[in-house]
Motif scaffolding. Structure first.
Motif, PDB file in Angstrom:
ATOM      1  N   GLU A  42       0.912  -1.136  -0.003  1.00 42.43           N
ATOM      2  CA  GLU A  42       0.019   0.173   0.051  1.00 42.43           C
ATOM      3  C   GLU A  42       0.813   1.355  -0.095  1.00 42.43           C
ATOM      4  OE1 GLU A  42      -3.248   2.242   2.889  1.00 42.43           O
ATOM      5  OE2 GLU A  42      -3.273  -0.052   2.846  1.00 42.43           O
ATOM      6  N   ALA A  43       1.906   1.230   0.823  1.00 43.18           N
ATOM      7  CA  ALA A  43       2.682   2.274   0.821  1.00 43.18           C
ATOM      8  C   ALA A  43       3.489   2.619  -0.538  1.00 43.18           C
ATOM      9  CB  ALA A  43       3.951   2.196   2.068  1.00 43.18           C
ATOM     10  N   CYS A  44       3.821   1.376  -1.082  1.00 45.11           N
ATOM     11  CA  CYS A  44       4.610   1.715  -2.439  1.00 45.11           C
ATOM     12  C   CYS A  44       3.856   2.133  -3.336  1.00 45.11           C
ATOM     13  CB  CYS A  44       4.684   0.167  -3.007  1.00 45.11           C
ATOM     14  SG  CYS A  44       6.374  -0.521  -2.316  1.00 45.11           S
ATOM     15  N   ALA A  45       2.243   1.827  -3.284  1.00 43.60           N
ATOM     16  CA  ALA A  45       1.416   2.370  -4.346  1.00 43.60           C
ATOM     17  C   ALA A  45       1.330   3.883  -4.112  1.00 43.60           C
ATOM     18  CB  ALA A  45       0.312   1.397  -4.305  1.00 43.60           C
ATOM     19  N   ALA A  48       4.547   5.868  -5.241  1.00 47.52           N
ATOM     20  CA  ALA A  48       4.260   5.876  -6.885  1.00 47.52           C
ATOM     21  C   ALA A  48       3.263   6.707  -7.375  1.00 47.52           C
ATOM     22  CB  ALA A  48       4.247   4.454  -7.338  1.00 47.52           C
ATOM     23  N   ALA A  49       2.234   6.702  -6.662  1.00 45.57           N
ATOM     24  CA  ALA A  49       1.167   7.699  -7.268  1.00 45.57           C
ATOM     25  C   ALA A  49       1.659   9.179  -7.095  1.00 45.57           C
ATOM     26  CB  ALA A  49      -0.230   7.475  -6.552  1.00 45.57           C
ATOM     27  N   GLU A  50       2.289   9.480  -6.078  1.00 41.34           N
ATOM     28  CA  GLU A  50       2.459  10.859  -5.733  1.00 41.34           C
ATOM     29  C   GLU A  50       3.549  10.898  -6.828  1.00 41.34           C
ATOM     30  OE1 GLU A  50       4.615  13.669  -2.125  1.00 41.34           O
ATOM     31  OE2 GLU A  50       4.125  11.270  -1.661  1.00 41.34           O
ATOM     32  N   LEU A  51       4.616  10.292  -7.168  1.00 40.59           N
ATOM     33  CA  LEU A  51       5.511  10.614  -8.228  1.00 40.59           C
ATOM     34  C   LEU A  51       4.785  10.816  -9.411  1.00 40.59           C
ATOM     35  CD1 LEU A  51       8.424   8.158  -7.228  1.00 40.59           C
ATOM     36  CD2 LEU A  51       8.614  10.832  -7.396  1.00 40.59           C
ATOM     37  N   ASP A  53       1.786  11.674  -9.802  1.00 40.56           N
ATOM     38  CA  ASP A  53       1.112  13.200  -9.939  1.00 40.56           C
ATOM     39  C   ASP A  53       2.417  14.259 -10.044  1.00 40.56           C
ATOM     40  OD1 ASP A  53      -0.923  12.195  -9.112  1.00 40.56           O
ATOM     41  OD2 ASP A  53      -1.026  12.362  -7.106  1.00 40.56           O
ATOM     42  N   ARG A  54       3.487  14.059 -10.059  1.00 38.75           N
ATOM     43  CA  ARG A  54       4.589  15.160 -10.252  1.00 38.75           C
ATOM     44  C   ARG A  54       5.076  15.024 -11.661  1.00 38.75           C
ATOM     45  NH1 ARG A  54       8.225  16.445  -4.927  1.00 38.75           N
ATOM     46  NH2 ARG A  54       6.523  16.518  -3.431  1.00 38.75           N
ATOM     47  N   GLY A  55       4.412  14.075 -12.409  1.00 44.35           N
ATOM     48  CA  GLY A  55       4.691  13.831 -13.753  1.00 44.35           C
ATOM     49  C   GLY A  55       5.826  12.924 -14.134  1.00 44.35           C
ATOM     50  N   ALA A  56       6.161  12.170 -13.132  1.00 42.67           N
ATOM     51  CA  ALA A  56       7.318  11.127 -13.354  1.00 42.67           C
ATOM     52  C   ALA A  56       6.472   9.795 -13.675  1.00 42.67           C
ATOM     53  CB  ALA A  56       8.133  10.726 -12.082  1.00 42.67           C
ATOM     54  N   GLU A  57       7.244   8.857 -14.495  1.00 38.00           N
ATOM     55  CA  GLU A  57       6.751   7.670 -14.748  1.00 38.00           C
ATOM     56  C   GLU A  57       7.089   6.626 -13.588  1.00 38.00           C
ATOM     57  OE1 GLU A  57       6.491   4.108 -18.083  1.00 38.00           O
ATOM     58  OE2 GLU A  57       7.690   5.819 -18.370  1.00 38.00           O
ATOM     59  N   ALA A  58       6.273   5.881 -12.903  1.00 42.02           N
ATOM     60  CA  ALA A  58       6.735   5.215 -11.493  1.00 42.02           C
ATOM     61  C   ALA A  58       5.810   4.098 -11.288  1.00 42.02           C
ATOM     62  CB  ALA A  58       6.750   6.065 -10.219  1.00 42.02           C
ATOM     63  N   ILE A  59       6.218   3.076 -10.948  1.00 40.61           N
ATOM     64  CA  ILE A  59       5.258   1.800 -10.178  1.00 40.61           C
ATOM     65  C   ILE A  59       5.965   1.671  -8.924  1.00 40.61           C
ATOM     66  CG2 ILE A  59       5.297   1.045 -12.697  1.00 40.61           C
ATOM     67  CD1 ILE A  59       7.161  -1.199 -12.077  1.00 40.61           C
ATOM     68  N   GLY A  60       5.081   0.950  -8.006  1.00 42.03           N
ATOM     69  CA  GLY A  60       5.523   0.444  -6.791  1.00 42.03           C
ATOM     70  C   GLY A  60       5.131  -0.921  -6.714  1.00 42.03           C
ATOM     71  N   LEU A  61       6.058  -1.915  -6.186  1.00 49.41           N
ATOM     72  CA  LEU A  61       5.962  -3.166  -6.020  1.00 49.41           C
ATOM     73  C   LEU A  61       6.273  -3.707  -4.549  1.00 49.41           C
ATOM     74  CD1 LEU A  61       7.636  -4.162  -9.179  1.00 49.41           C
ATOM     75  CD2 LEU A  61       5.009  -4.160  -8.973  1.00 49.41           C
ATOM     76  N   ALA A  62       5.616  -4.530  -4.016  1.00 50.06           N
ATOM     77  CA  ALA A  62       5.778  -5.008  -2.807  1.00 50.06           C
ATOM     78  C   ALA A  62       7.032  -6.265  -2.825  1.00 50.06           C
ATOM     79  CB  ALA A  62       4.663  -5.700  -1.897  1.00 50.06           C
ATOM     80  N   ALA A  63       8.025  -6.356  -2.022  1.00 43.62           N
ATOM     81  CA  ALA A  63       8.955  -7.350  -2.080  1.00 43.62           C
ATOM     82  C   ALA A  63       9.765  -7.323  -1.024  1.00 43.62           C
ATOM     83  CB  ALA A  63       9.928  -7.219  -3.400  1.00 43.62           C
ATOM     84  N   ASP A  64      10.058  -8.401  -0.318  1.00 40.75           N
ATOM     85  CA  ASP A  64      10.576  -8.631   0.792  1.00 40.75           C
ATOM     86  C   ASP A  64      12.158  -8.866   0.485  1.00 40.75           C
ATOM     87  OD1 ASP A  64      12.234  -9.448   3.185  1.00 40.75           O
ATOM     88  OD2 ASP A  64      10.635 -10.723   3.711  1.00 40.75           O
TER      89      ASP A  64
END
Length: 266
Positions: A42-45, A48-51, A53-64
């Motif tokens: 959830e934090a990754c997502a 990534a959404a905040e980035l 919103d700033r015009g960046a291309e970003a993805i967030g993934l959960a991984a240990d």
């Protein structure tokens, strides 16, 4: 200064808060396409959404990062969605605070897995494409304790043992991967306090040692020549530079950002 990072694909681990987050935002500001890895999906997502919103291309993934299979799955997704990464910034929360009387064999194994093996697994996921392309940047967000071990009242036994091993791996990787145009550097991070954690931990350590902290954190600032804690954006800027084209001849280094706190000459 043009850092030459526009369009580069960067992976930043431990990127949802603190210094990892600062590194991700600094790289995104330079035009990188950023993949964020952390345990909290959830934090990754959200980051990534905040980035985005700033015009960046970003993805967030959960991984240990302590799970080799999870690391492999995450990087497979990154390659499928963004392409092969040319930049890896390895960051994690590190080992838990530990005193000699409390540490266990399992604690030692877990610290080594997270700080050393996790880095190795991530490098294995990116180095093939970097070698094929003749370019790559690997930056490890480490600690000054790799150069000058923490002392009481800091309860950092596991950091003092595992962080030097992490630097040893980084130096070896720099030697091995240098001929392919890949640089590998470690940032030895000193006293930062982006969310009050440094002050809180200092107070906890003093109490554990029978001290009488005043709650202000001023006793820790006295050991820092600049008389302040570092800012996350300062770390982010240094990390972005080490990932850049102008930093192409900087490799195999452990670079301190600590306000002058360390007493060591090197």
């Amino acid at each position: 200064m043009d850092l030459g990072l526009d369009g580069k694909i960067a992976v930043v681990t431990g990127a949802t808060r603190g210094l990892g987050r600062a590194a991700a935002f600094a790289l995104a500001a330079e035009g990188c396409r950023v993949a964020l890895l952390a345990r909290d999906a959830e934090a990754c997502a959200a980051v990534a959404a905040e980035l985005r919103d700033r015009g960046a291309e970003a993805i967030g993934l959960a991984a240990d990062l302590a799970d080799k299979a999870a690391v492999a799955r995450a990087f497979a997704t990154i390659r499928a969605e963004l392409g092969a990464p040319g930049i890896l910034v390895y960051n994690n929360s590190g080992a838990p605070d530990s005193f000699l009387d409390d540490v266990t064999d399992r604690d030692f194994a877990d610290a080594y897995t997270l700080l050393v093996m996790g880095l190795f697994w991530c490098v294995e996921e990116v180095r093939g494409a970097m070698q094929d392309g003749g370019w790559g940047r690997i930056v490890v967000l480490g600690s000054t304790c790799a150069i000058e071990p923490h002392r009481a009242p800091m309860a950092m036994l596991l950091h003092n043992v595992a962080r030097p091993a992490q630097v040893g791996l980084g130096k070896t990787l720099a030697n091995e991967l240098g001929p392919a145009g890949i640089t590998v550097n470690t940032i030895a991070i000193g006293p930062f306090d982006h969310d009050g954690t440094a002050r809180r931990r200092a107070q906890e350590h003093l109490r554990a040692q029978g001290g009488a902290p005043d709650g202000s954190g001023e006793e820790r600032l006295k050991a820092i020549p600049l008389r302040r804690f570092g800012r996350a954006d300062e770390l982010g800027s240094l990390c972005a530079y080490l990932c850049s084209e102008p930093a192409g001849f900087v490799t195999g280094q452990t670079i301190a950002i600590d306000g002058g706190q360390m007493r060591s000459l090197f």
